[in-house]
Design an enzyme around this catalytic site. Structure first.
Site, mmCIF file in Angstrom:
data_model
loop_
_atom_site.group_PDB
_atom_site.id
_atom_site.type_symbol
_atom_site.label_atom_id
_atom_site.label_comp_id
_atom_site.label_asym_id
_atom_site.label_seq_id
_atom_site.Cartn_x
_atom_site.Cartn_y
_atom_site.Cartn_z
ATOM 1 N N GLY A 196 0.319 -1.054 0.147
ATOM 2 C CA GLY A 196 0.086 -0.126 0.405
ATOM 3 C C GLY A 196 0.924 1.445 0.096
ATOM 4 N N ALA B 135 2.468 -1.770 10.009
ATOM 5 C CA ALA B 135 1.757 -1.575 8.412
ATOM 6 C C ALA B 135 2.124 -0.240 8.015
ATOM 7 C CB ALA B 135 0.387 -1.273 9.414
ATOM 8 N N THR B 136 3.781 -0.389 6.765
ATOM 9 C CA THR B 136 4.333 0.920 6.171
ATOM 10 C C THR B 136 3.223 1.646 5.744
ATOM 11 O OG1 THR B 136 5.102 -0.665 5.247
ATOM 12 C CG2 THR B 136 6.278 -1.020 7.032
ATOM 13 N N CYS B 137 2.567 1.266 5.169
ATOM 14 C CA CYS B 137 1.988 1.747 3.953
ATOM 15 C C CYS B 137 0.575 3.005 5.107
ATOM 16 C CB CYS B 137 0.648 0.507 3.382
ATOM 17 S SG CYS B 137 -0.251 -0.265 4.202
ATOM 18 N N MET B 138 0.593 2.930 6.170
ATOM 19 C CA MET B 138 0.066 3.266 6.823
ATOM 20 C C MET B 138 0.954 4.595 7.895
ATOM 21 S SD MET B 138 -3.552 1.744 7.357
ATOM 22 C CE MET B 138 -2.828 0.150 8.110
#
Length: 1026
Positions: free
Chosen positions: A710, A992-995
């Site tokens: 993401g 959660a690196t995308c967030m």
């Protein structure tokens, strides 16, 4: 119309609202006016006819009288003046009066008689040695008016006779003096004898002849020999003797001549003859005399600014009068300045030359052929005209402005300002005049001649920089800049006084800084002290701020219009030039400050009104946008970084509107990340590169990792690929002694496709910057300058090869004979054991390094190492980089700031800043005991572990350049393991690196939390941990 049967006449109605009587009245008035004008024209016609008839009848009567007098004259004195004796020249005889009355130079009999009269005159004067008694008898004082009247008319008819018959006499005019019996020489010798300086009437005669356009006639006579300039025999012709006598007249103590019309002077008529000194070499020596040349130069100062109305018409398009005058002045100035070179002479010469040089088109260097000539394009009305000088005339000017002459002229001009340290107060009039003349002359010369032949001599063979700096410092300290513009011959009164000095000082000092080494600049503080440089930065900053923000002037694009703009809009061009050179010098001083700080970086920033500036910055033709393009250092770095990121955001929005769905998904093996990325991403178009790219990692076992991209996986991918590609083990890059990266000059020996890889890596770096991902790649400054398409100099060499730099500096300061060192203009390259030898210039293997060319050798070596060796690699890297990041976006940053854009600060991130911009969820809040423990643990972590934590949570080991306020989405800590059982609390933190989300269990102690965090962030489990 057809008859309607009604015999009555219908009344006509004018729908225009006017009666027929009114129309008739207007018609009558117009007719009356035309008749009145016709009668006036007839009266004027009749009056003109009467005047013409009267003039014609008068001329006819005069011609009749002249014929009678001519007939009587020849009866009395003989057809060949055989009956003329000494008494005929005396005051009681009408001999000369009668002759000058009827003389017509076009009549052969009159001309022959004049020659005989002059021959007799020379004979009588030679016999008696006294011309005064010949014309005045024993009592000159009582006959003065009569004698002077006769002598000046006789001298004038001699000149007029030569002028009217110049085509027929051409071969005699430039003949050797031995042929004195020829008509032209007899007439010229007679004039010479009549204006002998010993004669009491000499001054009045010369003034009269000047008023009668003597110099204009002599100019036309001199132009006859233009094609035979090389055939000088070394003898002095009668024509040259006459000119020498006339111009020397003003140097006599008895001269009482008043200032005459400048259009009829020697300067405006004779000095415009092309290659005058080749035609009259003796005249050159006479004119170069100290007082004489200064007299004529001072005479020209008042009128040369309006030279188009003073000088005669051009003899041809490639021989403009102003260029011929300049060529002759420059050629004689080389002789004059060697003889005396006084400051007053130099000021007058520089003032005159300034306006003449300014009018020139760009000059071609001697090695330029006609096919490659630069033509000055001037807009005259709506027409585009091209001006080119005659090749020989161009070279006369070019060769005269050599380094030795410039050195002598500038030293003579600035002599009144030496010594520099003893002058503290406000400059006096002589100093102001000298600086104005020097700066005006150099300003126009910089924009006409090639700079490479000027700068070195000005920087190292004159005291221009220290003297000019001390002068500017005194004006600044006494707040008296206006004194320069008020007394300037070049600038108007209302122009800022600092314009001219800065236009000259900045490029010369900038040139010095390219040659000065680090020890001279920082330790010896040459040529300016660091204290003076700090003051210089203040002056330059204020000047640029006034030009670009406080008093901006709407000017055309001078970069495209060329030197012709200097003629059409001299002050606007000067202001533009100061803006360019001051900005270049400030940028160079900022580079020196980045190498070793000698002043606060904020000293380069102006007091920018942030809100107004930011609102205008991205709009073309605004003041803020002009500052960003021309002097970006005036704006604080954080403001420019915000502008840069807003440009990126605008481009992203524009691109996202075209691509709703992600089209580019790639599977990348972690252990072959560079090869897989090159094979898959290198073929993407610019539009695809600006769009969203999603990555799926494949681990060492060939299994896809569990994470869904993401945005976080892509960030991790960017960090890993940059780490792999820029690893020196891969062979594309090398590192300096300070572990800074630069392209490997021998990369072609390691990788067959090395240039394609450099193009790809340029694209990868640009993509990281485009997405706001900071990557830990420390580039060498000299390589970053290639992203800005800048040239590297000697002072950049220590970062690449300190040992070579030390050797070159030793060579620069070596006091012995450099030829004994047996050095030649070659350099050895050694890449992977393959040694090659390259010439630094054509014929370098046989060109020995001497004391005269050692500086050239040093800079050629530095150029080879810093620019030439990595030119191909840098060029391909730059092309890839500019696919995503336009050059104008990068130009607003220097190399040090560019490294910050790429990698962020080396000091890590501010924990308090991160805490202030963190959100909490799942039951956590800012005062929760777990959160309190978390921030205490973070504070105690090492810098390396903090970076790993940031990478673990956000996918990037470095925080946003402008702080965590600009992290998107905002960093968030979420509570996990809600039942808080022992088994749940034994879990590791996940993310959660995308967030930008950290999932943190509610650990019960700081020790447990630190243990779990450190283990998780160092596990390198990829995206399988979650």
């Amino acid at each position: 119309m057809f008859f309607s049967g009604d015999p009555t006449t219908r009344k006509r109605v004018d729908l225009g609202g006017r009666s027929s009587k009114e129309r008739d009245r207007q018609k009558l008035l117009e007719q009356t006016r035309l008749e009145r004008n016709k009668r006036l024209w007839l009266r004027q016609q009749n009056s003109a006819a009467l005047i013409i008839q009267k003039c014609f009848r008068g001329r006819r009567v005069v011609e009749g009288e002249r014929s009678k007098v001519r007939h009587k004259f020849f009866l009395n004195y003989g057809q060949y003046c055989q009956d003329v004796n000494r008494k005929c020249f005396g005051p009681d005889s009408d001999f000369i009066y009668q002759f000058v009355f009827f003389f017509n130079p076009r009549y052969v009999a009159d001309f022959s008689a004049l020659v005989e009269i002059c021959r007799l005159l020379l004979e009588f004067v030679c016999d008696s040695g006294d011309a005064v008694s010949l014309f005045a008898g024993m009592d000159y004082s009582s006959k003065q008016a009569l004698v002077e009247y006769r002598v000046k008319n006789l001298a004038y008819v001699c000149l007029r006779a030569i002028y009217e018959n110049r085509d027929r006499l051409k071969d005699q005019l430039f003949s050797e003096p031995e042929k004195s019996n020829e008509s032209a020489n007899v007439l010229l010798d007679a004039v010479i004898s009549l204006i002998d300086p010993k004669l009491p009437w000499a001054c009045n005669i010369v003034c009269y002849l000047s008023e009668k356009n003597m110099f204009s006639m002599l100019r036309e006579i001199s132009l006859l020999e233009k094609k035979n300039l090389q055939s000088t025999t070394g003898t002095i012709s009668s024509l040259e003797s006459l000119l020498a006598l006339i111009i020397s007249h003003v140097d006599q103590a008895s001269c009482t001549c008043s200032s005459s019309d400048p259009r009829r002077s020697f300067s405006s008529q004779i000095l415009v003859v092309p290659f005058l000194w080749r035609l009259f070499p003796h005249l050159k020596e006479i004119f170069a005399a100290p007082h004489l040349s200064q007299h004529y130069l001072h005479q020209m100062v008042s009128c040369v600014k309006d030279h188009t109305n003073v000088l005669p018409g051009d003899i041809s398009s490639d021989f403009p009068s102003y260029a011929c005058l300049l060529g002759n002045l420059l050629e004689v100035a080389k002789v004059a300045i060697a003889q005396h070179g006084s400051s007053a002479w130099a000021i007058d010469f520089a003032t005159v030359s300034t306006y003449l040089v300014q009018a020139l088109p760009p000059l071609r260097t001697p090695n330029q052929g006609d096919s490659s000539m630069n033509e000055d394009e001037m807009l005259v009305g709506d027409e585009l005209t091209q001006i080119t000088l005659n090749r020989d005339l161009e070279q006369q000017i070019f060769k005269a402005l050599d380094s030795r002459f410039l050195q002598q002229l500038i030293n003579a001009l600035l002599a009144v300002l030496v010594p520099t340290n003893s002058r503290k107060g406000r400059p006096d009039d002589k100093e102001v005049a000298a600086v104005d003349a020097a700066c005006s002359f150099l300003h126009v010369t910089f924009n006409t001649l090639p700079l490479e032949r000027i700068m070195t001599v000005l920087a190292y063979r004159t005291e221009l920089v220290p003297i000019l700096w001390n002068f500017m410092k005194r004006l600044h300290a006494n707040d008296s800049w206006s004194s320069l513009s008020e007394r300037s011959a070049y600038m108007p009164d209302n122009a800022p006084g600092w314009l001219l000095p800065l236009a000259v000082f900045c490029p010369v000092y900038k040139h010095m800084l390219t040659i000065v080494d680090n020890e001279e600049f920082y330790e010896q503080e040459k040529p300016l002290s660091l204290k003076d440089i700090r003051l210089l930065i203040v002056i330059l900053r204020q000047a640029l701020w006034q030009i670009l923000w406080l008093n901006p002037v709407v000017t055309p694009d001078f970069s495209k219009s060329g030197p012709s703009a200097m003629k059409r809009q001299p002050i606007e061009f000067l202001q533009h030039r100061v803006c360019v050179v001051a900005s270049e010098l400030m940028s160079q001083l900022q580079d020196w400050n980045n190498r070793r700080e000698f002043t606060s970086p904020s000293d380069f920033n102006a007091d920018v009104p942030s809100d107004l500036f930011m609102s205008q910055a991205l709009t073309e033709t605004t003041r803020a946008n002009d500052i960003l393009k021309q002097a970006p250092f005036l704006v604080p770095f954080t403001s420019r970084a915000k502008i840069f990121h807003s440009q990126l955001a605008t481009m992203k929005e524009r691109n996202s509107a075209h691509s709703i769905f992600t089209r580019n998904r790639f599977k990348i093996r972690r252990d072959h990340i560079l090869e897989d990325s090159f094979s898959q991403l290198n073929a993407l178009s610019e539009e695809d590169l600006r769009g969203v790219i999603r990555i799926t990692f494949v681990n060492e076992l060939g299994v896809e990792e569990a994470g869904i991209d993401g945005g976080g996986i892509f960030k991790d991918f960017m960090e890993n690929i940059t780490r792999a590609a820029f690893d020196i083990q891969y062979g594309l890059f090398k590192e300096t002694a300070d572990h800074l990266l630069y392209p490997n000059p021998g990369s072609g020996l390691v990788h067959e496709q090395h240039l394609e890889y450099f193009h790809f890596l340029g694209t990868i770096l640009a993509k990281a910057m485009f997405e706001g991902i900071l990557v830990d790649i420390p580039f060498a400054t000299f390589f970053l300058s290639k992203l800005k398409q800048k040239y590297n100099y000697l002072n950049d060499l220590p970062s690449l090869d300190p040992e070579l730099y030390r050797h070159l500096i030793f060579l620069k300061h070596y006091g012995g004979d450099n030829t004994q060192l047996e050095l030649y203009f070659v350099i050895d390259n050694n890449e992977y054991g393959e040694q090659t030898e390259e010439e630094l210039l054509p014929g370098g293997k046989s060109t020995r390094v001497t004391n005269g060319n050692v500086i050239t050798f040093i800079h050629l070596v530095a150029n080879h190492r810093l620019n030439f060796q990595i030119r191909q690699q840098s060029s391909h890297f730059l092309r890839g980089f500019q696919q995503l990041i336009p050059k104008e976006w990068i130009d607003i940053f220097n190399e040090h700031e560019l490294q910050l854009l790429i990698s962020g600060s080396v000091d890590g991130f501010d924990v308090e800043d991160l805490r202030a911009h963190t959100n909490y969820t799942g039951g956590y809040h800012e005062d929760h005991y777990v959160i309190e423990m978390f921030w205490e643990v973070i504070q105690n972590l090492s810098l390396e572990n903090r970076r790993k934590l940031l990478k673990f949570a956000t996918g990037c080991s470095r925080g946003p350049l402008l702080g965590f306020k600009y992290l998107e989405p905002t960093f968030c800590i979420q509570r996990t393991a809600g039942n808080a059982s022992e088994e749940a609390l034994d879990r590791l933190p996940t993310s959660a690196t995308c967030m930008n989300l950290l999932k943190l269990p509610p650990y019960r102690s700081k020790e447990q939390m630190e243990q779990k965090l450190v283990y998780a962030i160092n596990s390198d489990a990829g995206f399988d941990l979650s």
